[in-house]
Enzyme design. Structure first.
Site, mmCIF file in Angstrom:
data_model
loop_
_atom_site.group_PDB
_atom_site.id
_atom_site.type_symbol
_atom_site.label_atom_id
_atom_site.label_comp_id
_atom_site.label_asym_id
_atom_site.label_seq_id
_atom_site.Cartn_x
_atom_site.Cartn_y
_atom_site.Cartn_z
ATOM 1 N N PRO A 88 0.822 -1.222 0.000
ATOM 2 C CA PRO A 88 0.000 0.000 0.000
ATOM 3 C C PRO A 88 0.849 1.263 0.000
ATOM 4 C CG PRO A 88 -0.722 -1.558 1.699
ATOM 5 C CD PRO A 88 0.591 -2.060 1.199
ATOM 6 N N GLU A 115 1.924 -8.210 8.472
ATOM 7 C CA GLU A 115 1.836 -6.744 8.536
ATOM 8 C C GLU A 115 2.903 -6.086 7.675
ATOM 9 O OE1 GLU A 115 -1.307 -7.386 9.930
ATOM 10 O OE2 GLU A 115 -0.791 -5.267 9.756
ATOM 11 N N ARG A 152 -1.739 -8.845 -20.833
ATOM 12 C CA ARG A 152 -2.728 -8.468 -21.860
ATOM 13 C C ARG A 152 -2.094 -7.570 -22.923
ATOM 14 N NH1 ARG A 152 -6.310 -5.371 -21.617
ATOM 15 N NH2 ARG A 152 -8.058 -6.267 -22.761
ATOM 16 N N ASP A 167 -9.484 0.387 -31.899
ATOM 17 C CA ASP A 167 -10.822 0.606 -31.338
ATOM 18 C C ASP A 167 -10.835 0.464 -29.830
ATOM 19 O OD1 ASP A 167 -12.541 -0.955 -34.122
ATOM 20 O OD2 ASP A 167 -11.606 1.009 -33.789
HETATM 21 C C1 4G0 Z 1 1.382 -2.289 5.685
HETATM 22 N N1 4G0 Z 1 0.743 -3.514 5.266
HETATM 23 C C2 4G0 Z 1 -0.458 -3.943 5.913
HETATM 24 C C3 4G0 Z 1 1.267 -4.247 4.206
HETATM 25 C C4 4G0 Z 1 2.551 -3.929 3.734
HETATM 26 C C5 4G0 Z 1 3.058 -4.655 2.648
HETATM 27 C C6 4G0 Z 1 2.318 -5.667 2.024
HETATM 28 C C7 4G0 Z 1 1.067 -5.965 2.529
HETATM 29 C C8 4G0 Z 1 0.252 -7.052 1.876
HETATM 30 N N2 4G0 Z 1 -1.030 -6.499 1.511
HETATM 31 C C9 4G0 Z 1 -1.178 -5.636 0.466
HETATM 32 C C10 4G0 Z 1 -0.209 -5.491 -0.516
HETATM 33 C C11 4G0 Z 1 -0.430 -4.552 -1.538
HETATM 34 C C12 4G0 Z 1 -1.604 -3.811 -1.543
HETATM 35 C C13 4G0 Z 1 -1.872 -2.806 -2.629
HETATM 36 N N3 4G0 Z 1 -2.734 -1.829 -2.358
HETATM 37 O O1 4G0 Z 1 -1.276 -2.892 -3.736
HETATM 38 C C14 4G0 Z 1 -2.524 -4.009 -0.550
HETATM 39 N N4 4G0 Z 1 -2.325 -4.913 0.439
HETATM 40 C C15 4G0 Z 1 0.525 -5.261 3.608
#
Ligand code: 4G0
Length: 245
Positions: A88, A115, A152, A167
């Site tokens: 994230p 986490e 893809r 298209d």
């Molecule tokens: C800080 N934390 C909880 C965390 C940190 C790293 C990886 C993960 C594994 N989960 C993921 C991975 C990517 C995405 C995305 N949005 O691309 C959403 N979730 C969680």
């Protein structure tokens, strides 16, 4: 193109990519998928890959040694491929970056669980990417999203799309137009007459107009990023006039 995924759930990756057009692409050798399980690189008897965070805090983190060893193995098997960590905290994945990745010989994707991962793993990572501002239990779905979006784009993968590339607005910054197939009448709604006309120039214009109109209505931010030709502007003005009626 070779995709290596580092994950403690290899079957999540293989299972999804076995189906449909991506399964056929593997059978045709257009893409190769290899999963590396950090547990196979763990140096303790319990194949442990996670541990508690220093400094306290909820949950567990993925330990560095098994991940670094798995990354090294993947780099050896997929030389030159960038190592991408899905998280994230990464930069937002959009179609432009997807097209960029499609030019690479291969990609190595690190799918975290728990986490997150020990920060020292990032020394072996080339880029951190996010598929959106939400947290999932693991990086496997983001890795699969990236693989599918990139695959893809590979020539020959979606046979039909190569011929209709001009298209497919989805790849040139506009939302897609409405689509219809048999039966011609559903409930009391008929297929727009233009699509039954056989007049392919008129059909192409109608589809472009629908894409422009929809993009203007639903995603003005996308439209703002795109310069409209005089023809496109006229189509959009006519669309708005029709809506106004
Ligand atoms: C800080 N934390 C909880 C965390 C940190 C790293 C990886 C993960 C594994 N989960 C993921 C991975 C990517 C995405 C995305 N949005 O691309 C959403 N979730 C969680």
């Amino acid at each position: 193109m070779r995709f290596d995924v580092i994950t403690i759930f290899p079957e999540l990756i293989h299972g999804y990519l076995r189906e449909g057009v991506l399964g056929r692409a593997q059978a045709r050798g257009l893409i190769q998928i290899h999963a590396w399980n950090p547990r196979d690189f763990s140096d303790n008897a319990y194949r442990r890959v996670d541990d508690r965070p220093f400094g306290g805090g909820p949950g567990m983190l993925m330990m560095a040694p098994p991940l670094l060893a798995a990354i090294a193995a993947a780099r050896e098997a997929n030389p030159g491929a960038p190592v991408i960590y899905l998280s994230p905290q990464g930069q937002r994945l959009q179609q432009g970056a997807v097209q960029g990745f499609a030019g690479a010989d291969g990609l190595i994707l690190l799918a975290g669980r728990y986490e997150g991962i020990d920060e020292r793993v990032l020394a072996a990572v080339d880029a951190e990417w996010s598929i959106g501002d939400y947290v999932l239990a693991g990086g496997e779905l983001p890795a699969l999203v990236l693989i599918e979006a990139v695959a893809r784009q590979l020539p020959g993968l979606l046979g039909h799309a190569d011929s209709a590339a001009e298209d497919s607005f989805a790849d040139n910054g506009l939302l897609d137009c409405p689509h219809f197939t048999r039966p011609e009448v559903v409930g009391d709604v008929r297929v727009p007459e233009v699509l039954l006309s056989g007049d392919h120039a008129r059909i192409r214009s109608w589809r472009l107009q629908q894409s422009l109109g929809r993009t203007a209505e639903r995603r003005p931010d996308l439209l703002a990023q795109r310069v409209l030709s005089a023809r496109e502007q006229k189509l959009l003005d006519d669309y708005r006039r029709q809506d106004g009626e």
